[in-house]
Design an enzyme around this catalytic site. Sequence first.
Site, PDB file in Angstrom:
ATOM      1  N   LYS A 177       0.840  -1.197   0.000  1.00  0.00           N
ATOM      2  CA  LYS A 177       0.000   0.000   0.000  1.00  0.00           C
ATOM      3  C   LYS A 177       0.877   1.250   0.000  1.00  0.00           C
ATOM      4  O   LYS A 177       1.632   1.483   0.938  1.00  0.00           O
ATOM      5  CB  LYS A 177      -0.929  -0.027   1.213  1.00  0.00           C
ATOM      6  CG  LYS A 177      -1.854  -1.248   1.216  1.00  0.00           C
ATOM      7  CD  LYS A 177      -2.772  -1.295   2.417  1.00  0.00           C
ATOM      8  CE  LYS A 177      -2.026  -1.540   3.702  1.00  0.00           C
ATOM      9  NZ  LYS A 177      -2.947  -1.845   4.830  1.00  0.00           N
ATOM     10  N   THR A 208      -9.584   8.805   8.754  1.00  0.00           N
ATOM     11  CA  THR A 208      -9.244   7.575   8.022  1.00  0.00           C
ATOM     12  C   THR A 208      -8.952   6.407   8.961  1.00  0.00           C
ATOM     13  O   THR A 208      -8.357   5.419   8.545  1.00  0.00           O
ATOM     14  CB  THR A 208      -8.012   7.827   7.135  1.00  0.00           C
ATOM     15  OG1 THR A 208      -6.933   8.316   7.965  1.00  0.00           O
ATOM     16  CG2 THR A 208      -8.306   8.847   6.047  1.00  0.00           C
ATOM     17  N   GLY A 210      -9.011   3.054  10.674  1.00  0.00           N
ATOM     18  CA  GLY A 210      -9.566   1.760  10.278  1.00  0.00           C
ATOM     19  C   GLY A 210      -9.381   1.399   8.818  1.00  0.00           C
ATOM     20  O   GLY A 210      -9.864   0.356   8.379  1.00  0.00           O
ATOM     21  N   THR A 211      -8.658   2.218   8.074  1.00  0.00           N
ATOM     22  CA  THR A 211      -8.521   1.982   6.631  1.00  0.00           C
ATOM     23  C   THR A 211      -7.903   0.618   6.319  1.00  0.00           C
ATOM     24  O   THR A 211      -8.393  -0.124   5.470  1.00  0.00           O
ATOM     25  CB  THR A 211      -7.655   3.086   5.989  1.00  0.00           C
ATOM     26  OG1 THR A 211      -8.212   4.355   6.313  1.00  0.00           O
ATOM     27  CG2 THR A 211      -7.617   2.946   4.487  1.00  0.00           C
ATOM     28  N   GLY A 212      -6.797   0.282   6.998  1.00  0.00           N
ATOM     29  CA  GLY A 212      -6.105  -0.975   6.700  1.00  0.00           C
ATOM     30  C   GLY A 212      -6.936  -2.196   7.049  1.00  0.00           C
ATOM     31  O   GLY A 212      -6.998  -3.166   6.276  1.00  0.00           O
ATOM     32  N   CYS A 213      -7.590  -2.158   8.217  1.00  0.00           N
ATOM     33  CA  CYS A 213      -8.460  -3.267   8.625  1.00  0.00           C
ATOM     34  C   CYS A 213      -9.591  -3.440   7.617  1.00  0.00           C
ATOM     35  O   CYS A 213      -9.939  -4.574   7.224  1.00  0.00           O
ATOM     36  CB  CYS A 213      -9.077  -2.983   9.993  1.00  0.00           C
ATOM     37  SG  CYS A 213      -7.908  -2.539  11.284  1.00  0.00           S
TER      38      CYS A 213
END
Length: 264
Positions: A177, A208, A210-213
Amino acid sequence: MTVPTPPRVLTVAGSDSGGGAGIQADLKTMMALGVHGMSVIAAVTAQNSLGVQGYWELPPEAVRAQLDAVLGDIGAQAVKTGMLASPALVEVVADVLGAYGAPLVIDPVGVSKHGDSLLAPEAVDTIRTRLLPIATVVTPNLWEVEQLTSVKVEDEGDLRRAADAVLALGPTWALVKGGHLPGRPVDLLTDGVSEYRFDAERLDNRHTHGTGCTLASAIASWIARGEDVPGAVGRAKEYVTGAIAAGFPLGSGIGPVDHAWQWH
């Protein structure tokens, strides 16, 4: 009348008391994408919009019991892992999921959005040696790439080198990412042969959390629904981009992405 059972996706991760990341984000994502979400809680965090105030691991036997209960009865078409905190928890999860054999999406959570560590330093090597070799897709951000491989990404030209270093640890696919690079954000997905780049507008929204989860859970959800890995990543990216665009303020710090944005 018999209602068909939806695809089932299991998340193995930490609980976020603020509701924006971790298990809570995973289950919201799964519901939004039409799969039945199930959870194995590996750690409990005390956190809010300002950061993580503390975390407590569950005992390995409690994590194993949750895994056995869900997989032994309900089953899963895909599994996603997030915060696993310690070597002992990584070992248990790798043992059970390696034997189970469902597609596995690994979000190698090492640090929170606020810079708080969520992984014991000694657990990094366990993730490298035990978890990544059984992964279908691993989704590190640039800091996690460096933590896992020592490859530092300075610009978009470094993404493939970083992905190849991640693939050398054993996963089938690596999704690196690149959102923290300057300019238009680009993520690179490769299995070492095929290569896909996913770009999006850089959105002017600081909320933003929580984006990765959310991205990893969305990938697992689309895999469970029958998409191949590139198709699942593409659809997951569309969902996450919409969720970031709709991210909202919460508390005094960084708010969460909006998992329900498609329903508004």
